[in-house]
Scaffold this motif. Structure first.
Motif, PDB file in Angstrom:
ATOM      1  N   ALA A   1      -6.966  33.533   4.143  1.00  0.00           N
ATOM      2  CA  ALA A   1      -7.074  34.147   5.473  1.00  0.00           C
ATOM      3  C   ALA A   1      -6.019  33.589   6.416  1.00  0.00           C
ATOM      4  N   ALA A   2      -5.761  32.288   6.328  1.00  0.00           N
ATOM      5  CA  ALA A   2      -4.735  31.672   7.176  1.00  0.00           C
ATOM      6  C   ALA A   2      -3.357  32.237   6.848  1.00  0.00           C
ATOM      7  N   LEU A   3      -3.051  32.394   5.561  1.00  0.00           N
ATOM      8  CA  LEU A   3      -1.759  32.954   5.163  1.00  0.00           C
ATOM      9  C   LEU A   3      -1.618  34.395   5.622  1.00  0.00           C
ATOM     10  N   ALA A   4      -2.689  35.170   5.518  1.00  0.00           N
ATOM     11  CA  ALA A   4      -2.645  36.565   5.951  1.00  0.00           C
ATOM     12  C   ALA A   4      -2.458  36.670   7.456  1.00  0.00           C
TER      13      ALA A   4
ATOM     14  N   ASP B   1      -2.635  41.409   0.273  1.00  0.00           N
ATOM     15  CA  ASP B   1      -1.186  41.315   0.068  1.00  0.00           C
ATOM     16  C   ASP B   1      -0.673  39.876   0.098  1.00  0.00           C
ATOM     17  N   VAL B   2      -1.578  38.912   0.201  1.00  0.00           N
ATOM     18  CA  VAL B   2      -1.155  37.504   0.199  1.00  0.00           C
ATOM     19  C   VAL B   2      -0.471  37.189  -1.135  1.00  0.00           C
ATOM     20  N   ASP B   3       0.644  36.484  -1.074  1.00  0.00           N
ATOM     21  CA  ASP B   3       1.367  36.091  -2.284  1.00  0.00           C
ATOM     22  C   ASP B   3       0.547  35.055  -3.051  1.00  0.00           C
ATOM     23  N   ILE B   4       0.253  35.356  -4.310  1.00  0.00           N
ATOM     24  CA  ILE B   4      -0.606  34.480  -5.095  1.00  0.00           C
ATOM     25  C   ILE B   4       0.039  33.113  -5.316  1.00  0.00           C
ATOM     26  N   GLY B   5       1.330  33.092  -5.554  1.00  0.00           N
ATOM     27  CA  GLY B   5       2.002  31.818  -5.742  1.00  0.00           C
ATOM     28  C   GLY B   5       1.901  30.933  -4.511  1.00  0.00           C
ATOM     29  N   ALA B   6       2.112  31.525  -3.337  1.00  0.00           N
ATOM     30  CA  ALA B   6       2.005  30.761  -2.091  1.00  0.00           C
ATOM     31  C   ALA B   6       0.577  30.272  -1.880  1.00  0.00           C
ATOM     32  N   LEU B   7      -0.403  31.118  -2.205  1.00  0.00           N
ATOM     33  CA  LEU B   7      -1.806  30.725  -2.067  1.00  0.00           C
ATOM     34  C   LEU B   7      -2.138  29.563  -3.002  1.00  0.00           C
ATOM     35  N   GLN B   8      -1.700  29.655  -4.240  1.00  0.00           N
ATOM     36  CA  GLN B   8      -1.992  28.586  -5.192  1.00  0.00           C
ATOM     37  C   GLN B   8      -1.339  27.269  -4.774  1.00  0.00           C
ATOM     38  N   SER B   9      -0.113  27.350  -4.291  1.00  0.00           N
ATOM     39  CA  SER B   9       0.549  26.123  -3.832  1.00  0.00           C
ATOM     40  C   SER B   9      -0.181  25.492  -2.657  1.00  0.00           C
ATOM     41  N   ALA B  10      -0.629  26.329  -1.730  1.00  0.00           N
ATOM     42  CA  ALA B  10      -1.350  25.812  -0.571  1.00  0.00           C
ATOM     43  C   ALA B  10      -2.681  25.194  -0.983  1.00  0.00           C
ATOM     44  N   LEU B  11      -3.348  25.784  -1.963  1.00  0.00           N
ATOM     45  CA  LEU B  11      -4.606  25.226  -2.445  1.00  0.00           C
ATOM     46  C   LEU B  11      -4.388  23.888  -3.141  1.00  0.00           C
ATOM     47  N   ILE B  12      -3.358  23.803  -3.971  1.00  0.00           N
ATOM     48  CA  ILE B  12      -3.050  22.546  -4.648  1.00  0.00           C
ATOM     49  C   ILE B  12      -2.746  21.456  -3.616  1.00  0.00           C
ATOM     50  N   ALA B  13      -2.028  21.836  -2.560  1.00  0.00           N
ATOM     51  CA  ALA B  13      -1.706  20.871  -1.507  1.00  0.00           C
ATOM     52  C   ALA B  13      -2.959  20.364  -0.807  1.00  0.00           C
ATOM     53  N   GLN B  14      -4.035  21.144  -0.847  1.00  0.00           N
ATOM     54  CA  GLN B  14      -5.300  20.709  -0.268  1.00  0.00           C
ATOM     55  C   GLN B  14      -6.211  20.046  -1.300  1.00  0.00           C
ATOM     56  N   GLY B  15      -5.682  19.750  -2.479  1.00  0.00           N
ATOM     57  CA  GLY B  15      -6.427  18.999  -3.474  1.00  0.00           C
ATOM     58  C   GLY B  15      -7.251  19.815  -4.432  1.00  0.00           C
ATOM     59  N   VAL B  16      -7.103  21.148  -4.403  1.00  0.00           N
ATOM     60  CA  VAL B  16      -7.860  22.005  -5.315  1.00  0.00           C
ATOM     61  C   VAL B  16      -7.309  21.877  -6.736  1.00  0.00           C
TER      62      VAL B  16
END
Length: 484
Positions: A436-439, A448-463
């Motif tokens: 939601a933040a990326l959108a 339409d959120v880019d999946i790669g960008a979403l995954q990177s952001a999640l990993i950065a948050q420790g997911v």
């Protein structure tokens, strides 16, 4: 009463109880509500509706990702069923090898909770198959199939406070005592929510709305497709109200239950005969407090106000009857007292979104990371590998401006048995918040959120995510994307 409780490969032994007679409502006619102008209370980038496990995770994650966030909650606390519902027995966050896979926001919570607010096996015992350790922790809700797991019990008041402080630290606008009533939909896009409070009817406008109501209230009223198929004889579709007894000695109780199995069986049979809706106790975060998940009642709808009332009435009566019986007959309960009945009813299922993707029973044997993986769930038994959770399970097929998280995400009814659990709600909530933040930041639809960008952001948050998905984009500024 039924005692057969099966959800595909996962078998739980638990009594479930048929409903009382249905309430027949008379037809009282209609009252036509006149049109009105609704004042706008707030505008934000991301609005999260519902402050349960998934909603708290969504708000915290969206704010950490840089969004202007508001969190709307109908009760006076956060945590939902994990606090107000007294579901303080948190299900498995490790896989069958003992590796933590439910991480990110979940890990942050347990890292910050006081030591005396959490009870569970030590890190070095996660995954242990030592018979003595497994036998010990199986009596304390932390070993299954002979494997010790990280599935702790927590102090609900500490979890309430910590959840609140995390979202406030991140500048989330927190709004208690407010019930979202109607989604604001324009041109097929959710643009906000009308809510009710003591001030009356007001609205919040947002770039993206996250439906974390647990029952899909917003996406259903906005016109998104959903399913509500259930198996009435399955514990995963029952309702109950949990409670706590204080003044107990759970060590004595466990010694009795584990050391005298015939006497325990006779005790349970006697309780069923005396009370009917009879439930055994579980450990809590303290040896002097017992958790009763409440008699699991089938055939009731979480969307019917008369049914919700009936479950509460039956549960509170059962709580009092249990106290009398346990004080008279149960070792360790001689001085027990009524401590707390859950302020929130224990709903397991109401609606499930029809998303652009889903968690499906057919995927369980594969263990392959899906291309849009946003989280990983432990499998239901050691015979299966870990299960990939796709972003498409959060995205409605056609409705824009909204993401779903928590127990009402897109999945089949078999997978719902574990996707409704607290740790999985933290995972899907964190993913929904970041997406939601990326959108909002990009001025795009959530789909339409880019999946790669979403995954990177999640990993950065420790997911915890696994290799095998598409190459991930660079991490957001100020954060480092590293595989977990």
């Amino acid at each position: 009463m039924k005692t057969i409780v099966r959800s595909d490969e996962r078998i739980l032994t638990s009594d479930i109880f048929d409903r009382d007679a249905r309430v027949v409502r008379p037809d009282h006619g209609f009252w036509d509500e006149p049109g009105r102008r609704v004042p706008i209370y707030h505008r934000c980038g991301v609005l999260v509706v519902g402050g349960g496990p998934s909603g708290t995770a969504a708000a915290a994650a969206a704010a950490r990702a840089g969004a202007d966030v508001a969190l709307l909650e109908r009760y006076n606390h956060l945590g939902g069923l994990s606090t107000g519902g007294l579901v303080i027995w948190i299900d498995r966050m490790t896989d069958w090898e003992g590796q933590p896979v439910i991480r990110g926001f979940a890990e942050e919570l347990f890292d910050r909770l006081p030591a005396d607010a959490v009870a569970g096996p030590a890190r070095e015992d996660w995954g242990s198959q030592d018979p003595a350790k497994a036998a010990h922790w199986s009596q304390r809700t932390a070993a299954y199939h002979g494997v010790v797991t990280w599935s702790p019990t927590v102090d609900p008041e500490r979890l309430k406070l910590l959840s609140q402080e995390i979202v406030l630290e991140r500048q989330v606008k927190l709004i208690y005592h407010s019930w979202a009533a109607v989604p604001i939909v324009q041109d097929g896009k959710v643009r906000g929510v009308v809510f009710e409070s003591k001030e009356g009817r007001m609205a919040i406008m947002a770039d993206v709305v996250v439906d974390a109501t647990g029952d899909g209230d917003l996406f259903a009223r906005a016109g998104a497709a959903f399913v509500n198929d259930i198996e009435e004889a399955d514990v995963h579709h029952c309702m109950n109200t949990s409670w706590l007894f204080g003044g107990v000695d759970m060590k004595r109780w466990i010694d009795f239950k584990a050391g005298q199995p015939e006497a325990f069986s006779q005790f349970m049979a006697q309780g069923r005969e005396a009370i009917g809706l009879f439930e055994r106790p579980f450990v809590s975060w303290r040896d002097d407090i017992a958790l009763f998940m409440g008699p699991r009642q089938t055939g009731y709808s979480a969307l019917d106000v008369d049914d919700l009332t009936a479950v509460e009435v039956r549960s509170h009566r059962a709580m009092a009857a249990h106290l009398d019986f346990f004080r008279a007959h149960a070792p360790g309960f001689e001085n027990a007292f009524l401590m707390l009945s859950a302020p929130q009813i224990g709903v397991r299922h109401a609606r499930r979104l029809v998303g652009t993707g889903a968690v499906l029973r057919s995927q369980w044997p594969d263990g392959v990371p899906l291309a849009d993986e946003i989280g990983v769930s432990p499998a239901v038994s050691p015979k299966f590998p870990n299960i990939s959770i796709p972003y498409g399970a959060l995205v409605p097929q056609s409705l824009d401006g909204l993401l779903a998280c928590g127990r009402h995400i897109s999945c089949d009814r078999n997978s719902h048995g574990f996707m409704r659990e607290i740790p999985q709600c933290w995972i899907t909530g964190q993913a929904a918040g970041v997406a939601a933040a990326l959108a909002s930041r990009g001025g795009i639809a959530p789909r339409d959120v880019d999946i790669g960008a979403l995954q990177s952001a999640l990993i950065a948050q420790g997911v915890y995510l696994r290799p095998g998905a598409p190459a991930r984009a660079a991490a957001p500024a100020g954060e480092t994307a590293t595989t977990a």
